[in-house]
Design an enzyme around this catalytic site. Structure first.
Site, PDB file in Angstrom:
ATOM      1  N   LEU A  26     -13.833   6.508   8.972  1.00  0.00           N
ATOM      2  CA  LEU A  26     -13.153   6.960   7.760  1.00  0.00           C
ATOM      3  C   LEU A  26     -12.280   5.825   7.205  1.00  0.00           C
ATOM      4  O   LEU A  26     -12.051   4.825   7.869  1.00  0.00           O
ATOM      5  CB  LEU A  26     -12.299   8.186   8.080  1.00  0.00           C
ATOM      6  CG  LEU A  26     -13.055   9.399   8.629  1.00  0.00           C
ATOM      7  CD1 LEU A  26     -12.083  10.455   9.145  1.00  0.00           C
ATOM      8  CD2 LEU A  26     -13.961   9.998   7.567  1.00  0.00           C
ATOM      9  N   ALA A  42      -5.550   0.989  -4.238  1.00  0.00           N
ATOM     10  CA  ALA A  42      -5.594   2.050  -3.235  1.00  0.00           C
ATOM     11  C   ALA A  42      -4.465   3.056  -3.432  1.00  0.00           C
ATOM     12  O   ALA A  42      -4.673   4.268  -3.333  1.00  0.00           O
ATOM     13  CB  ALA A  42      -5.524   1.437  -1.834  1.00  0.00           C
ATOM     14  N   HIS A  66      24.010  -8.230   2.093  1.00  0.00           N
ATOM     15  CA  HIS A  66      24.030  -9.691   2.096  1.00  0.00           C
ATOM     16  C   HIS A  66      24.007 -10.195   3.534  1.00  0.00           C
ATOM     17  O   HIS A  66      24.719  -9.665   4.390  1.00  0.00           O
ATOM     18  CB  HIS A  66      25.298 -10.206   1.411  1.00  0.00           C
ATOM     19  CG  HIS A  66      25.459 -11.688   1.500  1.00  0.00           C
ATOM     20  ND1 HIS A  66      24.728 -12.564   0.723  1.00  0.00           N
ATOM     21  CD2 HIS A  66      26.256 -12.454   2.295  1.00  0.00           C
ATOM     22  CE1 HIS A  66      25.070 -13.798   1.018  1.00  0.00           C
ATOM     23  NE2 HIS A  66      25.996 -13.772   1.973  1.00  0.00           N
TER      24      HIS A  66
END
Length: 467
Positions: free
Chosen positions: A40, A322, A446
């Protein structure tokens, strides 16, 4: 033999098809998914998105070890390529993920019907496989058969010296000279893989410039960066033929001046895009409307012109992505169930997984100018970002386009490290109709690459801090 009946029969188990099948099962439907292959996941998982990204990652690490680790104070000895192991790793990842989908099908009680599916009309699907033919009956049918590689006249694929992306994912040795037709996503990504592993790579592109569908500044920078990585481009090249001579492939093309040229390599990758996989589906026979390319026409709810038949993904209009197919599959099935499924096409990101990565969502400057939409732009380079400096990956920038009056974000474009991940923030911002000010005032950790997005947002208002 009685014909089994289902609430939903999905034809195709690629990203759009298998996700739609799972969503249908979640909504209480009895679901069958027809797929000709034992594994699949469709093209994307088996011979597309996943294996190509595995090779991109592995080849990037190989190049890092051979060319860039010394700058970090990491000394290595002789670095050797073990191509069979690299390809084996790729295959293992694919096997794990296809097995994962099979597990999800069992979990949701979705029947995988092995064979080639065809539309028969009257709510029926024919399945041919293992020498047998059977029929399934369904209240709803979803066509999600994806796409196949496109070809060119005069180019005969032999599955060896002349092939598509499928063959380029499994070359038994590194080509001495790989010739690529097409400088799109597939050509750039797989060209990059083999260039990093030692191949000379020549890319023949019919268009006059690189990536004309992307932001012009992004395309301009990419045109400077990729040749430094060993990719040689020939633009304005109209390929007219190719032939195998022993262990070589001779490619003939007409250059932009009209003169005939030849280039010789030991492998030829034909990467001129993809076409809808609707041949043999029986779509026209049951009344579906297709254009000359075989694209199925649907309405806003993915319904075809035939009651009970829907279509999504690469077989309908729009970019062949996709994640687009996945969202369309979910939306289509939710409409079948009476829910209000929806896909915001302005918030679908597009990514090219080269190095540096290229990512975009929303409109380009060129599109906004053509449409006469007033906008402001802000951009920020990775070279001024602390984390990018620490990573020694400073090529590129992020650009944000916002409406001149409302400040609503209309488009975001990035070329640089981890652009594929950074673009998710932009997609969410567009989905929620955020303004550039919203991003600018959001606290970004940061030191991170995401600060480049924040600074670009600040730049829309002309108040960039670190530049």
């Amino acid at each position: 033999m009685s014909t089994p009946e289902y609430d939903l029969v999905v034809i195709g188990a690629g990203p759009g098809g298998y996700v739609a099948a799972i969503r249908g099962a979640q909504l209480g439907m009895k679901v069958a998914c027809v797929e000709k292959d034992a594994a699949l996941g469709g093209t994307c998982l088996n011979v597309g998105c996943i294996p190509s990204k595995a090779l991109l990652d592995s080849s990037e690490r190989f190049e890092e070890a051979t060319k860039h680790l010394a700058a970090h104070g990491v000394k290595v000895g002789d670095v050797a390529l073990d191509l069979p192991t690299m390809l084996g790793r790729k295959d293992k990842i694919v096997k794990q993920l296809t097995g994962g989908i099979a597990h999800l099908f069992r979990k949701h009680k979705i029947e995988h019907v092995r064979g080639l599916g065809t539309l028969l009309g009257g709510g029926r699907v024919g399945v041919t496989g293992d020498g047998e033919r059977r029929e399934l009956a369904a209240k709803h049918i979803l066509v999600a058969t994806g796409s196949t590689p496109a070809t060119l006249p005069g180019i005969g694929l032999d599955g060896d010296r002349i092939g598509t992306s499928t063959e380029a994912l499994a070359y038994p040795e590194v080509p001495k000279h790989l010739v690529v037709i097409g400088a799109g996503v597939i050509g750039l990504e797989l060209g990059s893989v083999w260039a990093r592993l030692g191949a000379a790579v020549t890319i023949l592109e019919y268009m006059p410039s690189l990536l004309p569908m992307m932001d012009a500044e992004v395309s301009k920078l990419a045109s400077k960066l990729f040749p430094r990585q060993g990719l040689k481009f020939q633009f304005g090249a109209k390929v007219v033929g190719a032939e195998v001579r022993g262990e070589e492939v001779v490619v003939r093309y007409e250059d932009k001046g009209g003169a005939m040229q030849e280039v010789t390599g030991d492998r030829l990758l034909v990467a001129v895009g993809r076409k809808p996989n609707t041949e043999g589906l029986g779509a026209a026979d049951v009344g579906l409307t297709l254009d000359r390319r075989g694209v199925i026409q649907v309405d806003a709810h993915y319904r075809t012109g035939v009651a009970g038949i829907y279509a999504i993904g690469d077989v309908i209009p729009g970019p062949m992505l996709a994640h687009k197919a996945e969202e369309e599959g979910i939306a289509a099935v939710e409409h079948m169930a009476g829910l209000s499924g929806h896909v915001n096409y302005d918030a679908i990101p597009n990514v090219i997984y080269t190095h540096p990565e290229i990512a975009a969502v929303g409109k380009t400057e060129e599109e906004l100018k053509k449409a006469g939409i007033p906008y402001r732009a802000g951009s920020f380079p990775f070279v001024a970002n602390g984390r990018a400096k620490a990573m020694a990956q400073t090529d590129g920038f992020v650009k944000i386009l916002a409406h001149e009056q409302t400040d609503r974000i209309l488009g975001v474009h990035a070329i640089g490290p981890r652009a594929s991940d950074l673009i998710a923030e932009a997609a969410v911002a567009i989905e929620f109709s955020a303004s550039a000010e919203d991003l600018a005032r959001s606290v970004h950790a940061h030191p991170t690459l995401s600060e480049v997005v924040k600074e670009a947002a600040l730049g829309v208002a002309g108040r960039t801090i670190h530049l």
